[in-house]
Design an enzyme around this catalytic site. Structure first.
Site, PDB file in Angstrom:
ATOM      1  N   LYS A  92       1.164  -6.469   2.479  1.00 17.77           N
ATOM      2  CA  LYS A  92       1.140  -7.233   3.730  1.00 17.77           C
ATOM      3  C   LYS A  92       0.150  -6.670   4.747  1.00 17.77           C
ATOM      4  CE  LYS A  92       4.461 -10.200   2.678  1.00 17.77           C
ATOM      5  NZ  LYS A  92       4.233 -11.649   2.605  1.00 17.77           N
ATOM      6  N   GLU A 114       6.541 -13.644  11.864  1.00 21.00           N
ATOM      7  CA  GLU A 114       7.802 -13.958  11.209  1.00 21.00           C
ATOM      8  C   GLU A 114       7.946 -12.981  10.061  1.00 21.00           C
ATOM      9  OE1 GLU A 114       5.026 -15.258  10.260  1.00 21.00           O
ATOM     10  OE2 GLU A 114       5.200 -15.029   8.092  1.00 21.00           O
ATOM     11  N   SER A 381       3.403  -5.556  -5.736  1.00 28.24           N
ATOM     12  CA  SER A 381       3.068  -5.877  -4.347  1.00 28.24           C
ATOM     13  C   SER A 381       3.688  -4.950  -3.315  1.00 28.24           C
ATOM     14  CB  SER A 381       3.470  -7.321  -4.049  1.00 28.24           C
ATOM     15  OG  SER A 381       4.846  -7.522  -4.325  1.00 28.24           O
TER      16      SER A 381
HETATM   17  C1  LIG Z   1       6.609  -6.522  -1.453  1.00 24.31           C
HETATM   18  C2  LIG Z   1       6.492  -7.992  -1.266  1.00 24.31           C
HETATM   19  N1  LIG Z   1       5.971  -8.732  -2.242  1.00 24.31           N
HETATM   20  C3  LIG Z   1       5.863 -10.069  -2.121  1.00 24.31           C
HETATM   21  C4  LIG Z   1       6.299 -10.732  -1.003  1.00 24.31           C
HETATM   22  C5  LIG Z   1       6.185 -12.222  -0.981  1.00 24.31           C
HETATM   23  O1  LIG Z   1       5.187 -12.710  -0.143  1.00 24.31           O
HETATM   24  P1  LIG Z   1       3.845 -13.299  -0.721  1.00 24.31           P
HETATM   25  O2  LIG Z   1       4.199 -14.348  -1.699  1.00 24.31           O
HETATM   26  O3  LIG Z   1       3.157 -13.845   0.482  1.00 24.31           O
HETATM   27  O4  LIG Z   1       3.083 -12.209  -1.337  1.00 24.31           O
HETATM   28  C6  LIG Z   1       6.826  -9.994   0.060  1.00 24.31           C
HETATM   29  C7  LIG Z   1       7.280 -10.690   1.281  1.00 24.31           C
HETATM   30  O5  LIG Z   1       7.944 -10.203   2.127  1.00 24.31           O
HETATM   31  C8  LIG Z   1       6.930  -8.591  -0.079  1.00 24.31           C
HETATM   32  O6  LIG Z   1       7.448  -7.848   0.901  1.00 24.31           O
END
Ligand SMILES: Cc1ncc(COP(=O)(O)O)c(C=O)c1O
Lengths: 399, 264
Positions: A92, A114, A381
């Site tokens: 993020k 948000e 992620s």
């Molecule tokens: C670690 C992590 N991965 C994925 C997401 C999902 O968001 P996005 O689809 O925008 O990557 C989030 C959202 O809070 C997250 O914290």
């Protein structure tokens, strides 16, 4: 596919995207669009963005070969793109750095955001502290409960966290409330949107700031194994980490792109958060895309063990990638994600975010069906420290 | 001439300003809506804005959010709202009805299907809050083909170049949003609104209504000196919220009458 060039000037990704907002926001979005066009053409902007990513965030994030897990699965080799090692613990922050630099160019001293899992809230609070801005984060009351450590982190960083009690009290309602704040404080405030969704130019802007994931991964794979992966897998909430790693691969032939949505209790139960798997096109939060809705066009409440995936819509570019067949989208249920979470802890010494565990679970599912010389690159992620309370309570423990 | 244009022509000839009350269809109970609509007319409503409930009312403050939630608890959908208008039309052919809501419920029906059904039910105009002119071509064409007036918002932040663009598409009336904020907010600046309306007149041929944040007779009167119509929503919804199903109509009629008196 020779030239993939989206969105168009008005923010359309084929039939998706666009600017579906109330009139009061139109001027602010036009202004943001114009400022981003200037920033995009300004080498000094990107220089500072890259400087911050290197020295503040700790990029490039490594690519890691998950050898033991791959060995145990007995098929494709699984590699992780380690976004969990970024400062603040997820992808993020790549986006919040970019948007905060834009906010500063525009002279905005107050930022709002948000958040679902709290990762985007933490990343926003972090950059607000870093650049000396006031920060207000909207978070569904339900998520405030299940992501308590992140709520406290935001407060430590000086942000105000506003629990949102309307609707389903999750991410979609936090987004509604952030939009209401923005429309009220439009002169002073920059809205740092946390995923590749919302009205134009956000889906484009967030993608451009997250593309660094895929750009690095391409170089790193070449360096490590001398070729690109056969498959790239990422979880999809709003779609920012997925588009970040997919986009630089869209025109690379032979690389399958697989997005993993939250299957919750199972897509067949209706209790899930998988609009690309089981939704239909509609309009919400300023853009047209696949959406979970009933026959009256009301938005359906979503269910997922992972707060960050608990969203009824999905970024418009994923809807396009699905329709043109360039990416595939699948759903992974809560229990499958939790099993992958545990395996990743035990076999690799990495506690993954529950969101990322969905991508891991899919990789673990398909790896055995692939050859040992094939490669799956998973976008890890985020890290799972924020989720330990949730996981503990699912194990029947309190910390 | 459309029912909306006829209404404004008649009022202008009489030197009167229009009162446009807003209520949410199905709030507090779907069985009550038609009777409340008649109550609005008895109080002096010139046009009725009927809110179509939506699960995610992004442009609305807490009062209208709650109205939507109450209506949705009864599963009121767009087709139910059209049924209510049809029933209202059985005994009222004069008062224009404008549906106000968000795009998705219309999108899911399909623009042409919706426009035909709405016209057949006796709807006169449609305002979809989250569909600015940039995205409205298809919907506006379907509405116009069905002889429905597409009503658009103009905001304090709208630059004059966009005002011209909106003027080209707007039919019936335009709705000037009196403040930067959501419905029911309390930061309306009367002088600023009057100046803005004077500036809009240069480009806008249809009547100009003003709404968002008009909560009492005094503000309504002040706004009516500059505008052609005054829209009152949250204040009426609060009245419904505070009333019992038995008293709601009477209370609403009385409140609307006091507002109409103030702007006459
Ligand atoms: C670690 C992590 N991965 C994925 C997401 C999902 O968001 P996005 O689809 O925008 O990557 C989030 C959202 O809070 C997250 O914290």
């Amino acid at each position: 596919m020779s030239s993939y060039d989206f969105p168009d000037a008005r923010g359309h990704f084929g039939p998706y995207g666009g600017v579906y907002v109330a009139e009061t926001l139109m001027a602010a979005l036009d202004e943001l669009n114009a400022e981003y066009a200037r920033a995009k053409a300004d080498p000094a902007f990107w220089q500072e963005y890259h400087y911050e990513l290197k020295h503040f965030v700790g990029r490039p994030s490594p690519v890691y070969h998950a050898k033991r897990w791959s060995e145990q699965l007995g098929g494709a080799q699984i590699y992780f793109k380690r976004e969990d090692l970024n400062h603040t613990g997820a992808h993020k922050v790549n986006n919040t750095i970019g948007q905060a630099l834009l906010a500063r160019r525009m002279g905005k001293k107050r930022v709002i955001a948000e958040t679902g899992a709290g990762q985007h809230g933490v990343a926003s609070a972090t950059v607000a502290a870093r650049y000396g801005m006031e920060c207000v984060v909207y978070m569904g009351a339900e998520d405030v409960k299940r992501q308590a450590p992140n709520v406290f982190r935001m407060k430590l960083l000086g942000a105000t966290v506003v629990p949102v009690e309307s609707g389903s009290k999750t991410l979609k309602d936090a987004l509604n409330e952030a939009m209401r704040d923005w429309v009220t404080n439009i002169d002073s405030t920059f809205y740092i949107l946390g995923t590749a969704a919302g009205p134009h130019p956000y889906p484009m802007l967030v993608r451009d700031f997250q593309r660094i994931i895929g750009i690095e991964a391409k170089e790193q794979m070449q360096e490590m194994v001398g070729r690109q992966p056969d498959m790239v897998v990422a979880c999809v909430g709003g779609g920012s980490n997925a588009i970040g790693i997919f986009h630089p691969y869209v025109e690379v032939e032979g690389v399958r792109l697989v997005g993993v949505e939250a299957g919750g209790d199972g897509v067949a139960t209706g209790r899930h958060a998988a609009p690309l798997t089981a939704g239909k096109p509609g309009v919400l939060h300023g853009f047209r895309s696949y959406l979970m809705q009933d026959e009256n066009g009301q938005i359906i409440e979503t269910h997922s063990v992972s707060a960050g995936l608990d969203y009824p819509g999905v970024g418009p570019e994923h809807s396009l990638l699905k329709d043109i067949g360039r990416a595939e989208y699948v759903a992974i249920n809560d229990d499958e994600a939790l099993r992958a979470f545990e395996d990743c802890c035990h076999l690799e010494g990495i506690i993954p975010a529950l969101e990322s565990s969905h991508a891991l679970a899919h990789a673990a599912k398909v790896a055995p069906t692939m050859g040992r010389d094939q490669i799956i690159l998973v976008n890890l992620s985020g890290r799972g420290d924020k989720d330990i309370n949730t996981v503990a309570s699912l194990m029947g423990l309190t910390l | 001439m459309s029912r909306i244009a006829e209404t404004f022509t008649r009022l202008q000839a009489a030197g009167e300003k229009a009162l446009i009350p807003f209520i949410t269809a199905g709030d507090p109970d779907p069985g009550l809506t038609v009777s409340l609509m008649h109550g609005l007319v008895e109080g002096g409503a010139d046009v009725i804005e009927l809110g179509v409930p939506f699960s995610d009312p992004m442009a609305d403050g807490p009062v209208i959010q709650r109205a939507s939630e109450r209506a949705l608890a009864h599963k009121v959908g767009l087709r139910n709202v059209l049924d209510m208008v049809r029933e209202f039309r059985r005994s009222n052919q004069q008062t224009p009805v404008v549906l106000m809501g968000y795009l998705n419920p219309v999108h899911v029906l399909g623009y042409e299907v919706f426009a035909k059904e709405a016209a057949a039910a006796g709807v006169d105009g449609v305002l979809t809050v989250d569909c600015p002119p940039e995205e409205a071509a298809e919907l506006s064409a379907a509405l116009t083909a069905a002889r429905l007036d597409p009503v658009f918002l103009i905001a304090p932040t709208t630059p004059m170049a966009r005002v011209k663009q909106i003027a080209a598409l707007a039919r019936g009336y335009v709705y000037y949003v009196s403040l930067k904020g959501v419905t029911g907010a309390g930061n309306l600046d009367i002088d600023d609104v009057a100046r803005k309306i004077a500036a809009l007149r240069e480009f806008i041929d249809v009547p100009i209504g003003v709404g968002f944040g008009i909560r009492d007779a005094e503000t309504a009167r002040a706004i009516s000196t500059a505008a052609d119509a005054v829209v009152v929503g949250s204040r009426l919804v609060q009245e419904i919220e505070a009333a019992t199903p038995e008293t709601a109509k009477e209370q609403l009629t009385r409140l609307v009458a006091s507002l109409k008196d103030a702007i006459r």
